[in-house]
Design an enzyme around this catalytic site. Sequence first.
Site, PDB file in Angstrom:
ATOM      1  N   HIS A 123     -22.769  18.720  12.240  1.00 41.86           N
ATOM      2  CA  HIS A 123     -22.335  20.013  11.725  1.00 41.86           C
ATOM      3  C   HIS A 123     -20.822  20.116  11.819  1.00 41.86           C
ATOM      4  O   HIS A 123     -20.163  19.399  12.573  1.00 41.86           O
ATOM      5  CB  HIS A 123     -22.986  21.164  12.498  1.00 41.86           C
ATOM      6  CG  HIS A 123     -22.556  21.248  13.934  1.00 41.86           C
ATOM      7  ND1 HIS A 123     -23.021  20.389  14.913  1.00 41.86           N
ATOM      8  CD2 HIS A 123     -21.682  22.085  14.570  1.00 41.86           C
ATOM      9  CE1 HIS A 123     -22.483  20.696  16.080  1.00 41.86           C
ATOM     10  NE2 HIS A 123     -21.655  21.720  15.895  1.00 41.86           N
ATOM     11  N   HIS A 145       1.584  20.269   2.541  1.00 43.48           N
ATOM     12  CA  HIS A 145       0.622  19.354   1.944  1.00 43.48           C
ATOM     13  C   HIS A 145      -0.647  19.416   2.798  1.00 43.48           C
ATOM     14  O   HIS A 145      -0.601  19.104   3.997  1.00 43.48           O
ATOM     15  CB  HIS A 145       1.233  17.948   2.013  1.00 43.48           C
ATOM     16  CG  HIS A 145       0.773  16.994   0.973  1.00 43.48           C
ATOM     17  ND1 HIS A 145       1.642  16.416   0.064  1.00 43.48           N
ATOM     18  CD2 HIS A 145      -0.439  16.470   0.708  1.00 43.48           C
ATOM     19  CE1 HIS A 145       0.971  15.566  -0.696  1.00 43.48           C
ATOM     20  NE2 HIS A 145      -0.293  15.593  -0.334  1.00 43.48           N
TER      21      HIS A 145
END
Length: 346
Positions: free
Chosen positions: A165, A292
């Site tokens: 998960h 970025h």
Amino acid sequence: MPDLRKDPIVGRWVIIAENRANRPQDYTAAFQAQRKRPCPFCEGNEHLTPDEITACRASGTQRNREGWRIRVVGNKYPALVLEGDPHQHQDGLYKAMDGVGAHEVIVESPRHIVTTSELAEKELREVLAVYRDRLDALRQDGRLAYGLIFKNVGAAAGASLEHLHSQLIATPVVPVSVQEEIAGSLAFYRDRGNCVYCEMLGQELASPCRVVLKTPRFVAFEPFASRFPFETWVVPARHASHYEDIGNAEIEELAGVMKQVLGKIETVLEPPAYNYVVHTAPFDVQHLAHYHWHIEIMPRVTGVAGFEWGAGFHINPVAPEQAAALLREVAPDRHQSKTFLTRETG
């Protein structure tokens, strides 16, 4: 001789001390079976989790029932909650606010698997698309400033449940580590007129001793000032500041890159616990020319001790050049049949 290296983004110094290392395997933290009771993330145990927020599921199946491929639920013990308003209040020199935010769990498979490389590439594509969609949904909430997606794999990496998960925590303020990256990137941009991540990619590709793999849209490499052994960054080749703006073609390629990179790390380190985080721009800003988005993968094979806590220096016993060379040697098909645990099925 040890090497002191400075991170060009946040200005953090790292000590590369290869004399402290022997073999990479000496620093591994192998998985250990953790489950002694029914796994709440396995298909058929939907009643053991909070209500479903959204899911990728077969048509005709019902919410909070079987038939799903990916399931997003609220964290049972949330760090932040959606109710309320994040009003700041001052007590002398101390500032505080109500703990407003979101804390979601992205259950990535109905099968009881423990690491991303065990997902089929098409499954991983769908997971990466869910990351995008949940970030996009939460940025519509004007109370929230930032969304951080992260994954803990293995007990040593902080995972309380072994079933694969990820988590998403959205906060009313931008985390300090992201603020430092954005501030460092902005200072570089003002000085050089270019994105520091773009220049970093150019230098890494020109002298690819730290590059692990390259595709048309992504580069995976060991950062010059790596904090941890086998720390690996995955950075889009095209400048983009927000992960939630990623397109389907990029997701398809990113899934292949992540599966390969994690498989290589797990093969060399046999396999380690690890964390990864998706660093993206804050919700309330448009495209940033100086920042970025990227993914940082951090195997948990060494500990953080007194010097690191006291000085803010990390000591890395494996040079990034050595780590990249070892990862490049792993053939694409060598890690695909790797067995991680003998475990029950969910």
